[in-house]
Design a protein around this motif. Sequence first.
Motif, mmCIF file in Angstrom:
data_model
loop_
_atom_site.group_PDB
_atom_site.id
_atom_site.type_symbol
_atom_site.label_atom_id
_atom_site.label_comp_id
_atom_site.label_asym_id
_atom_site.label_seq_id
_atom_site.Cartn_x
_atom_site.Cartn_y
_atom_site.Cartn_z
ATOM 1 N N GLY A 80 0.588 -1.113 0.005
ATOM 2 C CA GLY A 80 -0.111 -0.131 -0.074
ATOM 3 C C GLY A 80 0.806 1.221 0.064
ATOM 4 N N LEU A 81 0.097 2.432 0.049
ATOM 5 C CA LEU A 81 0.719 3.685 -0.003
ATOM 6 C C LEU A 81 0.098 4.401 1.129
ATOM 7 C CD1 LEU A 81 1.166 4.425 -3.534
ATOM 8 C CD2 LEU A 81 3.168 3.857 -2.134
ATOM 9 N N PRO A 82 0.720 5.360 1.723
ATOM 10 C CA PRO A 82 0.114 6.205 2.681
ATOM 11 C C PRO A 82 -0.466 7.565 2.068
ATOM 12 C CG PRO A 82 2.513 6.794 2.500
ATOM 13 C CD PRO A 82 2.167 5.605 1.935
ATOM 14 N N PHE A 83 -1.591 8.021 2.752
ATOM 15 C CA PHE A 83 -2.100 9.250 2.240
ATOM 16 C C PHE A 83 -1.620 10.169 2.437
ATOM 17 C CE2 PHE A 83 -6.094 11.600 1.775
ATOM 18 C CZ PHE A 83 -5.860 12.926 2.482
ATOM 19 N N GLU A 84 -1.571 11.183 1.600
ATOM 20 C CA GLU A 84 -0.534 12.515 1.622
ATOM 21 C C GLU A 84 -1.569 13.589 0.837
ATOM 22 O OE1 GLU A 84 2.053 12.027 -2.477
ATOM 23 O OE2 GLU A 84 3.056 11.814 -0.470
ATOM 24 N N VAL A 85 -1.190 14.900 1.199
ATOM 25 C CA VAL A 85 -1.684 16.071 0.645
ATOM 26 C C VAL A 85 -0.696 16.861 0.441
ATOM 27 C CG1 VAL A 85 -3.309 18.093 1.294
ATOM 28 C CG2 VAL A 85 -3.448 15.952 2.182
ATOM 29 N N GLU A 86 -0.628 17.445 -1.155
ATOM 30 C CA GLU A 86 0.139 18.587 -1.712
ATOM 31 C C GLU A 86 -0.473 19.757 -1.642
ATOM 32 O OE1 GLU A 86 1.131 17.091 -5.523
ATOM 33 O OE2 GLU A 86 1.835 15.084 -4.994
ATOM 34 N N TRP A 87 -0.065 20.588 -0.459
ATOM 35 C CA TRP A 87 -0.700 21.860 -0.507
ATOM 36 C C TRP A 87 -0.235 22.846 -1.297
ATOM 37 C CZ3 TRP A 87 -5.065 22.099 2.246
ATOM 38 C CH2 TRP A 87 -5.240 21.094 3.347
ATOM 39 N N ASN A 88 -1.162 23.565 -1.826
ATOM 40 C CA ASN A 88 -0.774 24.912 -2.680
ATOM 41 C C ASN A 88 -1.498 25.922 -2.082
ATOM 42 O OD1 ASN A 88 -0.571 26.877 -4.468
ATOM 43 N ND2 ASN A 88 -2.166 26.382 -5.768
ATOM 44 N N LEU A 89 -0.383 26.546 -1.019
ATOM 45 C CA LEU A 89 -0.626 27.346 -0.203
ATOM 46 C C LEU A 89 -0.689 28.878 -0.477
ATOM 47 C CD1 LEU A 89 0.420 25.802 3.250
ATOM 48 C CD2 LEU A 89 -1.534 25.904 2.602
ATOM 49 N N PRO A 90 -1.377 30.177 0.050
ATOM 50 C CA PRO A 90 -0.798 31.465 -0.326
ATOM 51 C C PRO A 90 0.496 31.680 0.769
ATOM 52 C CG PRO A 90 -3.207 31.190 0.806
ATOM 53 C CD PRO A 90 -2.630 29.993 0.982
ATOM 54 N N LYS A 91 1.041 32.720 0.213
ATOM 55 C CA LYS A 91 2.474 33.262 0.584
ATOM 56 C C LYS A 91 2.428 33.370 2.019
ATOM 57 C CE LYS A 91 6.230 36.255 -0.134
ATOM 58 N NZ LYS A 91 6.623 37.731 -0.729
ATOM 59 N N ASN A 92 3.358 32.701 2.782
ATOM 60 C CA ASN A 92 4.027 32.746 4.282
ATOM 61 C C ASN A 92 2.865 31.883 5.067
ATOM 62 O OD1 ASN A 92 5.974 34.634 4.080
ATOM 63 N ND2 ASN A 92 4.680 36.315 3.860
ATOM 64 N N TYR A 93 1.844 31.127 4.350
ATOM 65 C CA TYR A 93 0.931 30.284 5.169
ATOM 66 C C TYR A 93 1.867 28.848 5.270
ATOM 67 C CZ TYR A 93 -3.045 33.166 4.845
ATOM 68 O OH TYR A 93 -4.114 34.147 5.070
ATOM 69 N N ASN A 131 0.138 39.321 8.937
ATOM 70 C CA ASN A 131 -0.467 40.000 8.097
ATOM 71 C C ASN A 131 -1.394 39.590 6.971
ATOM 72 O OD1 ASN A 131 0.794 42.581 9.387
ATOM 73 N ND2 ASN A 131 2.707 42.242 8.047
ATOM 74 N N ILE A 132 -2.495 39.668 6.998
ATOM 75 C CA ILE A 132 -3.391 39.057 5.852
ATOM 76 C C ILE A 132 -4.341 39.817 5.166
ATOM 77 C CG2 ILE A 132 -3.134 36.636 7.267
ATOM 78 C CD1 ILE A 132 -6.112 37.238 8.307
ATOM 79 N N SER A 133 -4.731 39.479 4.077
ATOM 80 C CA SER A 133 -5.798 40.099 3.673
ATOM 81 C C SER A 133 -7.074 39.947 4.020
ATOM 82 C CB SER A 133 -5.864 39.635 2.039
ATOM 83 O OG SER A 133 -6.949 40.188 1.465
ATOM 84 N N THR A 134 -8.037 41.167 3.988
ATOM 85 C CA THR A 134 -9.185 41.224 4.392
ATOM 86 C C THR A 134 -10.229 40.523 3.707
ATOM 87 O OG1 THR A 134 -9.730 43.281 3.346
ATOM 88 C CG2 THR A 134 -8.879 43.400 5.720
ATOM 89 N N ASN A 135 -9.871 40.004 2.265
ATOM 90 C CA ASN A 135 -10.459 39.555 1.383
ATOM 91 C C ASN A 135 -10.670 37.883 1.707
ATOM 92 O OD1 ASN A 135 -11.025 41.684 -0.290
ATOM 93 N ND2 ASN A 135 -9.121 41.465 -1.314
ATOM 94 N N PRO A 136 -11.768 37.138 1.291
ATOM 95 C CA PRO A 136 -11.740 35.658 1.184
ATOM 96 C C PRO A 136 -10.260 35.071 0.890
ATOM 97 C CG PRO A 136 -13.870 36.446 0.538
ATOM 98 C CD PRO A 136 -12.800 37.627 0.278
ATOM 99 N N ILE A 137 -9.953 34.150 1.655
ATOM 100 C CA ILE A 137 -8.598 33.539 1.259
ATOM 101 C C ILE A 137 -8.979 31.756 1.221
ATOM 102 C CG2 ILE A 137 -6.242 32.712 2.337
ATOM 103 C CD1 ILE A 137 -6.967 35.419 4.365
ATOM 104 N N THR A 138 -8.594 31.325 -0.092
ATOM 105 C CA THR A 138 -8.765 29.932 -0.466
ATOM 106 C C THR A 138 -7.488 29.074 -0.015
ATOM 107 O OG1 THR A 138 -10.337 30.670 -2.015
ATOM 108 C CG2 THR A 138 -9.427 28.541 -2.131
ATOM 109 N N ILE A 139 -7.825 28.026 0.600
ATOM 110 C CA ILE A 139 -6.573 27.042 0.849
ATOM 111 C C ILE A 139 -6.918 26.046 -0.143
ATOM 112 C CG2 ILE A 139 -5.465 25.715 2.534
ATOM 113 C CD1 ILE A 139 -5.231 28.814 3.017
ATOM 114 N N LYS A 140 -6.132 25.521 -0.968
ATOM 115 C CA LYS A 140 -6.101 24.508 -1.747
ATOM 116 C C LYS A 140 -5.087 23.406 -1.672
ATOM 117 C CE LYS A 140 -7.913 27.455 -5.479
ATOM 118 N NZ LYS A 140 -7.897 27.831 -7.133
ATOM 119 N N GLY A 141 -5.314 22.346 -2.144
ATOM 120 C CA GLY A 141 -4.466 21.163 -2.116
ATOM 121 C C GLY A 141 -4.885 19.922 -3.278
ATOM 122 N N LYS A 142 -4.111 18.828 -2.991
ATOM 123 C CA LYS A 142 -4.403 17.715 -3.796
ATOM 124 C C LYS A 142 -4.291 16.603 -2.770
ATOM 125 C CE LYS A 142 -3.451 18.860 -8.761
ATOM 126 N NZ LYS A 142 -4.794 18.483 -9.002
#
Length: 702
Positions: A80-93, A131-142
């Motif tokens: 088998g293979l372990p579960f993993e997440v490849e994150w595509n994060l905003p800068k400095n997250y 320091n973060i934006s006041t706009n909605p922030i989307t956290i994405k990953g695979k």
Amino acid sequence: MLKKNLFKFYFTFIIVFTLIGFSYSAKAESLNDNEPYKYVSVKIFADKTNIIGGETIRLAIEQTIYPDWHTYWLNPGDSGLPFEVEWNLPKNYHVGNLEWPTPQKIKFGELTNYGYEKKVVLLQNLNIPKNISTNPITIKGKANLLVCHDICIPETHDIQITLNGDETANKNLIETAKSKIPVTLNQESFFYEEGENFIIDIIGKETSFNQKNVYIAPEEWGLIDNNANAKVKITNDGYRITQKRGDRSLSKIKEFSFIINDKRNAYSLTALPSLNKSTTATTDPTNELTNNTVENQLTFTKAFLFALLGGIILNLMPCVFPVLSMKALSLVQLSGKEEEKARLYGLSYTAGILISFGLIAAILIGLKTAGAQIGWGFQLQSPIVISLLAYLVFIIGLNLSGFFEFKIGFTNAGQKLASQSGNKGAFFTGVLATLVATPCTAPFMGAAMGYALTQSAFSAILIFLALGFGLALPYLALCFIPSLRTKLPKPGAWMETFKQFLSFPMFLTAAFLIWVLSQQAGSLSVLCILSSMVAIVFIIWLWRVIPKQGLVRLISLMLLGLAIIFVIATPLLLKTEMQVTSPNTQNEQVYNAQKLSELLKGNDPIFTNMTAAWCITCKINERVAIKTQEVQNIFAEKNIQYLKGDWTNQNPEITQYLNSFGRQGVPLYVYYGARDVQNGERPSPVLLPQILTVNLIKNTVQ
């Protein structure tokens, strides 16, 4: 009457296939409402969705798994293979490590895995910058995972969550998930081995364990036998856990992290090597053998002759022999005054083979130059190619059996060959012979192909052409030497019977290719290809009975088109599935480079077998030599470690191993002798021939 019967047939056909379509649609919806073709759905939640700068929030990654299927823990266990997440994060997250709930111990035949069924939630911290934006922030990953039942299927899921937007937090889910994370114990623990056992001493009795129901799940692979049960006993200092050890050496293990689960509670501990107990001593790694100690001693002349001889032997393979036989028997129809026609026929056949082999060589050399890890037989690692070859040999079998006839056929032995059609037929028969020969590896071929792909493009193509010329040589000789043709039986009615008999090797070849496909693309692929073969027969039948005019003709043509589309589309939709490779013999281990390296550091002899499901020679060698009781007994008596590498699908590690011995295809058999107890060195590895016998293996390992 014909129209009436066809209308009844079409009505029944539409009703049956409509019902089948509904049943498949219902089943697909039951798998997953959002992703009907996947066995796992993956969603992401947070304990807080309205965030401020500088804080840390908890993410929950939820897997909902189809009934009776499972995914894997950090250490999958025996496969088998372990579960993993490849994150595509905003800068400095930034994210922390995945936090795994306690895994189940899942039996899979003779293997034991660690993983999850039905539903599991993993946790992970997300660190928010100041320091973060006041706009909605989307956290994405695979999310990448392997889900298994009778077969294993890799899946990739796109996941995302929007913070400071409209999404709501799910604190209850995360609190429930936290309760399933093992409790970390800071008690001192030490590990060591004693004989065949792996032992953990836990110092202190602050925590009590239910001694009868304990199992441990190690984060490191190969240190314990996952199939064995753990035994716990109370000592003066605390607890001692004993379990049969695995194959991996302890010499380089600096710490051993594990989960101990007594069915009531689960705890996470980290043990250090015991300074007072012995661990398995390993030899100096500088003495380790590498695969490159075997030098390629072939010259161009030897490789050329090996390729020529291997090509001649290819004619005896079950998928090639019927084609050669029918071409040879077609020559008995030529009169003694048609010698020039026979010679042109032989040259056309040879040209078809040489051009085909030249094209394969050019593609293979080009891909190798571009850096691809491939070798001879690389095209058979594609389910599409296997499917098309299965179609081809099945259609040839139908033709030979008399189910239908080609208007201008390479199998029509009863027709007197016309000049133009005969030469064209001979040329494409040469192309066909090349195609059906590709699943085969004859003796001498492996070494020749391996040498070819390490030389210049010009030298490599010459060796490939020698292989093709060897394949063409028997028929070419019959065309150019009239005295050889006189040895052939005289024409007669028996030829039609013999022609029909030759259809059965082709059907057997089709069955073999379907089995290969099941190893590549799973059991569903067998249903798809068998359905396509039924569709092929349906196409041929329908073509015979289509009326010349009217509505029935229009409906028939529409059905014919749909059947043709189905036959063409099926191979294109098949995808390679990751199969769980399980041992077939008592002492068989699955090859990987790390496993071989570990074994080479030990003292035991090693026998490696690089094979593939589509390699006929490999399967014969296993049946008549490797898997015989006599050889298995010898392996057990001499404690020979048996590693088997499966090259059915593309595997860069196995390709690299083949290349290290100057080979570009399977089979490959290598024997590493036991380490000398006096000087601590191993003898040079022995490269075995491509055709094995019991006596050959016995003499090699003595």
